[in-house]
Motif scaffolding. Structure first.
Motif, PDB file in Angstrom:
ATOM      1  N   UNK A  12     -53.889 -36.994 -18.362  1.00  0.00           N
ATOM      2  CA  UNK A  12     -52.513 -36.581 -18.051  1.00  0.00           C
ATOM      3  C   UNK A  12     -51.496 -37.447 -18.784  1.00  0.00           C
ATOM      4  N   UNK A  13     -51.718 -38.748 -18.801  1.00  0.00           N
ATOM      5  CA  UNK A  13     -50.795 -39.648 -19.497  1.00  0.00           C
ATOM      6  C   UNK A  13     -50.747 -39.353 -20.987  1.00  0.00           C
ATOM      7  N   UNK A  14     -51.911 -39.180 -21.599  1.00  0.00           N
ATOM      8  CA  UNK A  14     -51.946 -38.987 -23.057  1.00  0.00           C
ATOM      9  C   UNK A  14     -51.349 -37.652 -23.464  1.00  0.00           C
ATOM     10  N   UNK A  15     -51.689 -36.586 -22.756  1.00  0.00           N
ATOM     11  CA  UNK A  15     -51.156 -35.265 -23.107  1.00  0.00           C
ATOM     12  C   UNK A  15     -49.646 -35.222 -22.872  1.00  0.00           C
ATOM     13  N   UNK A  16     -49.190 -35.809 -21.772  1.00  0.00           N
ATOM     14  CA  UNK A  16     -47.751 -35.863 -21.505  1.00  0.00           C
ATOM     15  C   UNK A  16     -47.029 -36.622 -22.608  1.00  0.00           C
ATOM     16  N   UNK A  61     -48.049 -37.043 -25.671  1.00  0.00           N
ATOM     17  CA  UNK A  61     -48.120 -36.245 -26.888  1.00  0.00           C
ATOM     18  C   UNK A  61     -47.028 -35.179 -26.907  1.00  0.00           C
ATOM     19  N   UNK A  62     -46.886 -34.448 -25.822  1.00  0.00           N
ATOM     20  CA  UNK A  62     -45.903 -33.363 -25.761  1.00  0.00           C
ATOM     21  C   UNK A  62     -44.479 -33.896 -25.863  1.00  0.00           C
ATOM     22  N   UNK A  63     -44.179 -34.964 -25.153  1.00  0.00           N
ATOM     23  CA  UNK A  63     -42.783 -35.410 -25.034  1.00  0.00           C
ATOM     24  C   UNK A  63     -42.325 -36.395 -26.103  1.00  0.00           C
ATOM     25  N   UNK A  69     -46.263 -35.653 -33.987  1.00  0.00           N
ATOM     26  CA  UNK A  69     -47.064 -34.459 -34.269  1.00  0.00           C
ATOM     27  C   UNK A  69     -46.656 -33.259 -33.420  1.00  0.00           C
ATOM     28  N   UNK A  70     -46.048 -33.500 -32.276  1.00  0.00           N
ATOM     29  CA  UNK A  70     -45.586 -32.410 -31.418  1.00  0.00           C
ATOM     30  C   UNK A  70     -44.097 -32.129 -31.581  1.00  0.00           C
ATOM     31  N   UNK A  71     -43.453 -32.778 -32.541  1.00  0.00           N
ATOM     32  CA  UNK A  71     -42.014 -32.568 -32.748  1.00  0.00           C
ATOM     33  C   UNK A  71     -41.712 -31.111 -33.073  1.00  0.00           C
ATOM     34  N   UNK A  72     -42.603 -30.450 -33.778  1.00  0.00           N
ATOM     35  CA  UNK A  72     -42.411 -29.035 -34.101  1.00  0.00           C
ATOM     36  C   UNK A  72     -42.355 -28.163 -32.856  1.00  0.00           C
ATOM     37  N   UNK A  73     -43.180 -28.484 -31.878  1.00  0.00           N
ATOM     38  CA  UNK A  73     -43.169 -27.742 -30.612  1.00  0.00           C
ATOM     39  C   UNK A  73     -41.832 -27.945 -29.909  1.00  0.00           C
ATOM     40  N   UNK A 107     -42.800 -32.898 -17.544  1.00  0.00           N
ATOM     41  CA  UNK A 107     -44.001 -32.396 -18.203  1.00  0.00           C
ATOM     42  C   UNK A 107     -45.264 -32.829 -17.471  1.00  0.00           C
ATOM     43  N   UNK A 108     -45.264 -34.045 -16.939  1.00  0.00           N
ATOM     44  CA  UNK A 108     -46.470 -34.565 -16.292  1.00  0.00           C
ATOM     45  C   UNK A 108     -46.898 -33.744 -15.082  1.00  0.00           C
ATOM     46  N   UNK A 109     -45.952 -33.116 -14.407  1.00  0.00           N
ATOM     47  CA  UNK A 109     -46.312 -32.265 -13.256  1.00  0.00           C
ATOM     48  C   UNK A 109     -47.199 -31.118 -13.720  1.00  0.00           C
ATOM     49  N   UNK A 110     -46.792 -30.483 -14.810  1.00  0.00           N
ATOM     50  CA  UNK A 110     -47.530 -29.323 -15.309  1.00  0.00           C
ATOM     51  C   UNK A 110     -48.847 -29.728 -15.952  1.00  0.00           C
TER      52      UNK A 110
END
Length: 95
Positions: free
Chosen positions: A13-17, A19-21, A25-29, A53-56
């Motif tokens: 959860x920590x790593x994916x959160x 990454x997204x925020x 590499x996720x700047x395009x998203x 984001x971490x909730x989801x």
């Protein structure tokens, strides 16, 4: 869910959160969401707010941990993501 699976799920959860925020590499998203919905929109805020984001992310990881937490595949992937997150924290702290 045993303690090992819990902590590995936390690491996922920590790593994916993160990454997204935050990750480049996720700047395009994040840019796509802002362009699609507007810079001040709730979806744009969602992909830049770690708390939001971490909730989801946790809502997706928790059932996966219960369902597959004891499998070698889950534990290997979870360990990679957890170690990645902890290494990033250590690198920032040591720099």
């Amino acid at each position: 869910m045993n303690l090992v699976v819990f902590f590995l799920s936390l690491g996922i959860s920590c790593r994916i959160t993160r990454f997204i925020t935050k990750d480049t590499l996720a700047a395009g998203i994040r840019s796509w969401v802002a362009a699609r919905f507007g810079d001040d929109s709730k979806p744009a805020y969602l992909v830049t707010c770690g708390w939001c984001t971490s909730i989801w992310v946790a809502a997706a990881v928790t059932p996966l941990g219960f369902w597959a937490g004891e499998t070698v595949a889950f534990q290997l992937v979870a360990m990679v993501l957890t170690l990645s997150y902890l290494t990033g924290l250590a690198a920032n702290w040591l720099d």
